[in-house]
Design an enzyme around this catalytic site. Sequence first.
Site, PDB file in Angstrom:
ATOM      1  N   TYR A   1     -36.609 -24.091 -14.228  1.00  0.00           N
ATOM      2  CA  TYR A   1     -37.807 -24.025 -15.037  1.00  0.00           C
ATOM      3  C   TYR A   1     -37.373 -23.236 -15.976  1.00  0.00           C
ATOM      4  O   TYR A   1     -37.830 -22.761 -16.599  1.00  0.00           O
ATOM      5  CB  TYR A   1     -39.123 -24.097 -13.772  1.00  0.00           C
ATOM      6  N   GLY A   2     -36.479 -21.937 -15.158  1.00  0.00           N
ATOM      7  CA  GLY A   2     -36.217 -20.700 -15.952  1.00  0.00           C
ATOM      8  C   GLY A   2     -35.961 -20.824 -17.025  1.00  0.00           C
ATOM      9  O   GLY A   2     -35.270 -19.356 -17.866  1.00  0.00           O
TER      10      GLY A   2
ATOM     11  N   ASP B   1     -43.560 -26.561  -6.547  1.00  0.00           N
ATOM     12  CA  ASP B   1     -42.149 -25.670  -7.774  1.00  0.00           C
ATOM     13  C   ASP B   1     -41.238 -26.615  -8.482  1.00  0.00           C
ATOM     14  O   ASP B   1     -40.951 -27.113  -8.293  1.00  0.00           O
ATOM     15  CB  ASP B   1     -41.503 -24.940  -6.114  1.00  0.00           C
ATOM     16  N   SER B   2     -40.454 -26.215  -9.108  1.00  0.00           N
ATOM     17  CA  SER B   2     -39.311 -26.613 -10.111  1.00  0.00           C
ATOM     18  C   SER B   2     -38.483 -27.402  -8.700  1.00  0.00           C
ATOM     19  O   SER B   2     -37.979 -28.363  -9.592  1.00  0.00           O
ATOM     20  CB  SER B   2     -38.217 -25.522 -10.861  1.00  0.00           C
TER      21      SER B   2
ATOM     22  N   HIS C   1     -37.058 -19.207  -5.182  1.00  0.00           N
ATOM     23  CA  HIS C   1     -35.691 -19.591  -4.136  1.00  0.00           C
ATOM     24  C   HIS C   1     -34.696 -18.869  -4.204  1.00  0.00           C
ATOM     25  O   HIS C   1     -33.775 -18.923  -3.308  1.00  0.00           O
ATOM     26  CB  HIS C   1     -34.433 -20.130  -5.479  1.00  0.00           C
TER      27      HIS C   1
ATOM     28  N   GLU D   1     -30.253 -24.671  -5.052  1.00  0.00           N
ATOM     29  CA  GLU D   1     -30.497 -25.917  -5.120  1.00  0.00           C
ATOM     30  C   GLU D   1     -29.373 -27.210  -4.526  1.00  0.00           C
ATOM     31  O   GLU D   1     -29.559 -28.092  -4.487  1.00  0.00           O
ATOM     32  CB  GLU D   1     -31.055 -26.421  -6.437  1.00  0.00           C
TER      33      GLU D   1
ATOM     34  N   CYS E   1     -44.090 -20.662  -7.237  1.00  0.00           N
ATOM     35  CA  CYS E   1     -42.808 -20.832  -8.136  1.00  0.00           C
ATOM     36  C   CYS E   1     -43.513 -19.822  -9.585  1.00  0.00           C
ATOM     37  O   CYS E   1     -44.427 -19.405  -9.872  1.00  0.00           O
ATOM     38  CB  CYS E   1     -42.748 -21.899  -9.009  1.00  0.00           C
ATOM     39  N   ASN E   2     -42.960 -18.754  -9.120  1.00  0.00           N
ATOM     40  CA  ASN E   2     -43.270 -17.298  -9.952  1.00  0.00           C
ATOM     41  C   ASN E   2     -43.100 -17.806 -12.049  1.00  0.00           C
ATOM     42  O   ASN E   2     -43.986 -17.081 -12.513  1.00  0.00           O
ATOM     43  CB  ASN E   2     -41.794 -15.972  -9.964  1.00  0.00           C
TER      44      ASN E   2
ATOM     45  N   CYS F   1     -38.253 -14.930  -7.142  1.00  0.00           N
ATOM     46  CA  CYS F   1     -38.586 -15.789  -7.637  1.00  0.00           C
ATOM     47  C   CYS F   1     -38.381 -17.301  -6.445  1.00  0.00           C
ATOM     48  O   CYS F   1     -37.245 -16.248  -5.515  1.00  0.00           O
ATOM     49  CB  CYS F   1     -36.511 -16.594  -8.315  1.00  0.00           C
TER      50      CYS F   1
HETATM   51  N1  DGL Z   1     -38.492 -21.355  -7.742  1.00  0.00           N
HETATM   52  C1  DGL Z   1     -38.576 -21.208  -9.813  1.00  0.00           C
HETATM   53  C2  DGL Z   1     -39.753 -19.052  -9.455  1.00  0.00           C
HETATM   54  O1  DGL Z   1     -39.932 -18.887  -8.338  1.00  0.00           O
HETATM   55  C3  DGL Z   1     -38.214 -20.953 -10.481  1.00  0.00           C
HETATM   56  C4  DGL Z   1     -36.698 -20.957 -10.915  1.00  0.00           C
HETATM   57  C5  DGL Z   1     -36.313 -22.014 -11.258  1.00  0.00           C
HETATM   58  O2  DGL Z   1     -35.690 -23.723 -11.886  1.00  0.00           O
HETATM   59  O3  DGL Z   1     -35.384 -21.294 -13.125  1.00  0.00           O
HETATM   60  O4  DGL Z   1     -39.568 -18.735 -10.544  1.00  0.00           O
END
Ligand code: DGL
Length: 255
Positions: free
Chosen positions: A38-39, A6-7, A181, A147, A69-70, A179
């Site tokens: 990552y978003g 994941d990110s 998170h 985070e 991670c989506n 997501c």
């Molecule tokens: N947890 C990630 C997801 O499911 C990415 C969140 C991020 O880093 O923006 O998309």
Amino acid sequence: MIGILDSGVGGLSVLREIRALLPQQAVTYIGDQAWCPYGNKSHPEIIERSFALSDYLIAQGAELIVLACNSATIVAIESLRAHYPIPFIGMEPGVKPAARLTKTGTIGVLATEASLNGHKFHRLLDAHARELRVITQACPKFVALVERGLLQGSEVEDAIAEYTAPMLKAGADTLILGCSHYPFLRPALEKKLPALINFIDTGAAIARRVADHELAPDKNPQSRLLTTGKAEPFSTLVATLTPELSLLCSAFSLP
Ligand code: DGL
């Protein structure tokens, strides 16, 4: 060994489901905190990171990789599957279960910008939500809050109010936590939003898909948690988010 990436710490919401269902499997988790979030990254950047982390996990002996991670799933899973000989399991916003649950015919999708812009997400809507009204919302503050280990309080409540007001106003009765998170904010979401709202989180379904692969049990089924960021805030954060798991945490950098 199962590799999970994941990110950052969001994928721990999937790891806890995998540990609960498959305690006999060793797991190596990577939170790519040096590149989090990552978003808001471009699709080529997310693809590059997903390949780099997958190379590392495979070199460590991963027999299967979970994209917890989506964003990485929507953007990179097709290229990863085409490139590597091992199975990749990804997670996508739970549009199909949301379509089954909604009574008002209006659903809300909380996800990252990268996910909401992805072709794979739009194919998912075409397949399961043609008859529905879908309100989407990118929630970068949610990722930043998790985070920081901030799961409740006024900052969290303000972000929830900001992101959910338009979908609630439109009549959404089912909100997708799209997501990894966001499940850590579910208690705050449940507290803040009307009791009749359904929340969709696909973490447990991902663990069941991993179980379908029937991997041989590991002799030493330990979980190793790695971050590309700094070891110290990471291990404190892991203890805050998943206190039920006692896990070995360390930092590493990709070669
Ligand atoms: N947890 C990630 C997801 O499911 C990415 C969140 C991020 O880093 O923006 O998309």
